[in-house]
Motif scaffolding. Structure first.
Motif, PDB file in Angstrom:
ATOM      1  N   GLY A 100      34.204  31.150  11.395  1.00  0.00           N
ATOM      2  CA  GLY A 100      33.956  29.964  12.025  1.00  0.00           C
ATOM      3  C   GLY A 100      32.470  29.461  12.244  1.00  0.00           C
ATOM      4  N   ARG A 101      32.540  28.153  12.813  1.00  0.00           N
ATOM      5  CA  ARG A 101      31.234  27.941  13.153  1.00  0.00           C
ATOM      6  C   ARG A 101      31.464  26.854  14.277  1.00  0.00           C
ATOM      7  N   GLY A 102      30.476  27.005  15.242  1.00  0.00           N
ATOM      8  CA  GLY A 102      30.487  25.997  16.366  1.00  0.00           C
ATOM      9  C   GLY A 102      30.487  26.867  17.761  1.00  0.00           C
ATOM     10  N   SER A 103      31.021  25.899  18.789  1.00  0.00           N
ATOM     11  CA  SER A 103      31.257  26.926  20.031  1.00  0.00           C
ATOM     12  C   SER A 103      32.184  26.292  20.726  1.00  0.00           C
ATOM     13  N   GLY A 104      33.003  26.977  21.462  1.00  0.00           N
ATOM     14  CA  GLY A 104      34.285  26.834  22.268  1.00  0.00           C
ATOM     15  C   GLY A 104      35.156  27.754  22.376  1.00  0.00           C
ATOM     16  N   GLN A 105      36.406  27.197  22.484  1.00  0.00           N
ATOM     17  CA  GLN A 105      37.519  28.469  22.732  1.00  0.00           C
ATOM     18  C   GLN A 105      37.971  29.126  21.335  1.00  0.00           C
ATOM     19  N   VAL A 106      37.992  30.464  21.380  1.00  0.00           N
ATOM     20  CA  VAL A 106      38.674  31.110  20.332  1.00  0.00           C
ATOM     21  C   VAL A 106      39.678  31.704  20.677  1.00  0.00           C
ATOM     22  N   CYS A 107      40.887  31.620  19.761  1.00  0.00           N
ATOM     23  CA  CYS A 107      42.048  32.282  20.465  1.00  0.00           C
ATOM     24  C   CYS A 107      42.794  33.025  19.495  1.00  0.00           C
ATOM     25  N   ALA A 108      43.785  33.975  19.897  1.00  0.00           N
ATOM     26  CA  ALA A 108      44.717  34.763  18.911  1.00  0.00           C
ATOM     27  C   ALA A 108      45.973  34.600  19.644  1.00  0.00           C
ATOM     28  N   GLU A 109      47.068  34.533  19.124  1.00  0.00           N
ATOM     29  CA  GLU A 109      48.612  34.478  19.507  1.00  0.00           C
ATOM     30  C   GLU A 109      49.272  35.342  18.690  1.00  0.00           C
ATOM     31  N   GLY A 110      49.927  36.370  19.294  1.00  0.00           N
ATOM     32  CA  GLY A 110      50.679  37.362  18.561  1.00  0.00           C
ATOM     33  C   GLY A 110      52.264  36.924  18.711  1.00  0.00           C
ATOM     34  N   TRP A 111      53.082  37.055  17.678  1.00  0.00           N
ATOM     35  CA  TRP A 111      54.400  36.620  17.459  1.00  0.00           C
ATOM     36  C   TRP A 111      55.041  37.777  16.975  1.00  0.00           C
ATOM     37  N   SER A 112      56.213  37.737  17.756  1.00  0.00           N
ATOM     38  CA  SER A 112      57.310  39.082  17.224  1.00  0.00           C
ATOM     39  C   SER A 112      58.566  38.286  17.293  1.00  0.00           C
ATOM     40  N   ARG A 113      59.573  38.774  15.953  1.00  0.00           N
ATOM     41  CA  ARG A 113      60.795  38.233  15.908  1.00  0.00           C
ATOM     42  C   ARG A 113      61.758  39.300  16.185  1.00  0.00           C
ATOM     43  N   TYR A 114      62.372  38.795  17.273  1.00  0.00           N
ATOM     44  CA  TYR A 114      63.607  39.747  17.466  1.00  0.00           C
ATOM     45  C   TYR A 114      64.868  38.750  17.750  1.00  0.00           C
ATOM     46  N   GLY A 115      66.122  39.187  17.489  1.00  0.00           N
ATOM     47  CA  GLY A 115      67.164  38.386  17.623  1.00  0.00           C
ATOM     48  C   GLY A 115      67.102  37.165  17.061  1.00  0.00           C
ATOM     49  N   GLY A 116      66.512  37.121  15.788  1.00  0.00           N
ATOM     50  CA  GLY A 116      66.255  35.989  14.826  1.00  0.00           C
ATOM     51  C   GLY A 116      65.222  34.865  15.482  1.00  0.00           C
ATOM     52  N   THR A 117      64.703  34.946  16.520  1.00  0.00           N
ATOM     53  CA  THR A 117      63.745  34.147  16.971  1.00  0.00           C
ATOM     54  C   THR A 117      62.529  34.692  17.539  1.00  0.00           C
ATOM     55  N   TRP A 118      61.375  33.682  17.163  1.00  0.00           N
ATOM     56  CA  TRP A 118      60.126  33.980  17.422  1.00  0.00           C
ATOM     57  C   TRP A 118      59.662  33.944  18.850  1.00  0.00           C
ATOM     58  N   HIS A 119      59.027  35.106  19.232  1.00  0.00           N
ATOM     59  CA  HIS A 119      58.510  35.195  20.577  1.00  0.00           C
ATOM     60  C   HIS A 119      57.000  35.426  20.559  1.00  0.00           C
ATOM     61  N   SER A 120      56.554  34.328  21.519  1.00  0.00           N
ATOM     62  CA  SER A 120      55.140  34.837  21.831  1.00  0.00           C
ATOM     63  C   SER A 120      54.718  36.125  22.549  1.00  0.00           C
ATOM     64  N   VAL A 121      54.006  37.194  22.093  1.00  0.00           N
ATOM     65  CA  VAL A 121      53.743  38.211  22.776  1.00  0.00           C
ATOM     66  C   VAL A 121      52.362  38.524  23.505  1.00  0.00           C
ATOM     67  N   GLY A 122      51.552  37.187  23.447  1.00  0.00           N
ATOM     68  CA  GLY A 122      50.292  37.330  24.188  1.00  0.00           C
ATOM     69  C   GLY A 122      49.532  36.241  23.277  1.00  0.00           C
ATOM     70  N   LEU A 123      48.527  35.631  24.228  1.00  0.00           N
ATOM     71  CA  LEU A 123      47.811  34.692  23.852  1.00  0.00           C
ATOM     72  C   LEU A 123      46.182  34.465  24.551  1.00  0.00           C
ATOM     73  N   PRO A 124      45.272  35.668  23.916  1.00  0.00           N
ATOM     74  CA  PRO A 124      44.198  35.610  24.750  1.00  0.00           C
ATOM     75  C   PRO A 124      43.332  34.813  24.129  1.00  0.00           C
ATOM     76  N   CYS A 125      41.975  33.971  24.883  1.00  0.00           N
ATOM     77  CA  CYS A 125      41.319  33.153  24.369  1.00  0.00           C
ATOM     78  C   CYS A 125      39.741  33.572  24.976  1.00  0.00           C
ATOM     79  N   VAL A 126      38.751  33.367  24.329  1.00  0.00           N
ATOM     80  CA  VAL A 126      37.628  33.686  24.691  1.00  0.00           C
ATOM     81  C   VAL A 126      36.598  32.449  24.510  1.00  0.00           C
ATOM     82  N   THR A 127      35.257  32.133  24.952  1.00  0.00           N
ATOM     83  CA  THR A 127      34.413  31.225  24.626  1.00  0.00           C
ATOM     84  C   THR A 127      33.367  31.729  23.890  1.00  0.00           C
TER      85      THR A 127
END
Length: 128
Positions: A100-127
């Motif tokens: 990527g290019r530029g400055s600002g927030q870079v994020c990652a979000e992890g998803w896990s599917r259990y019970g047939g539904t997607w669940h977020s298991v973490g959302l870290p962001c850095v500048t």
């Protein structure tokens, strides 16, 4: 004369040792994540960045627990949302690197599917 030659040999040997040690000490260990860019973790997800000559690279991983059925999303300045493949993700296994290019927030979000539904298991962001 003999003492002077011995001193030169000892000095040369010490200098060679110091230089060879310094060269190996400066080498970055393999697998060091985010060595030259900000990184961060939240719950079970970590995001890592590295500066490049023209922008940055970003990648992510599930930190401490494997995910049986999941994926990681990554986004940031000059980088639309990217997703890793769905499936089993062992803890500590990096996604591919995206640029990527530029400055600002870079994020990652992890998803896990259990019970047939997607669940977020973490959302870290850095500048970047």
């Amino acid at each position: 004369m003999k003492t002077r030659r011995m001193a030169w040999l000892v000095t040369s040997a010490v200098a060679a040792f110091v230089l060879s040690s310094a060269g190996s000490a400066q080498a970055a260990p393999t697998g060091t994540a985010g060595a030259n860019g900000p990184s961060g973790c939240n719950n079970n997800v970590c995001v890592y960045t590295a500066y490049t000559g023209s922008g940055y690279e970003v990648w992510a991983e599930f930190d401490h627990s494997s995910v049986q059925d999941g994926h990681l999303d990554v986004w940031g300045p000059g980088l639309s949302r990217r997703s890793s493949p769905n499936g089993y993700w062992p803890a500590g296994y990096d996604t591919q690197r995206w640029s990527g290019r530029g400055s600002g927030q870079v994020c990652a979000e992890g998803w896990s599917r259990y019970g047939g539904t997607w669940h977020s298991v973490g959302l870290p962001c850095v500048t970047i």
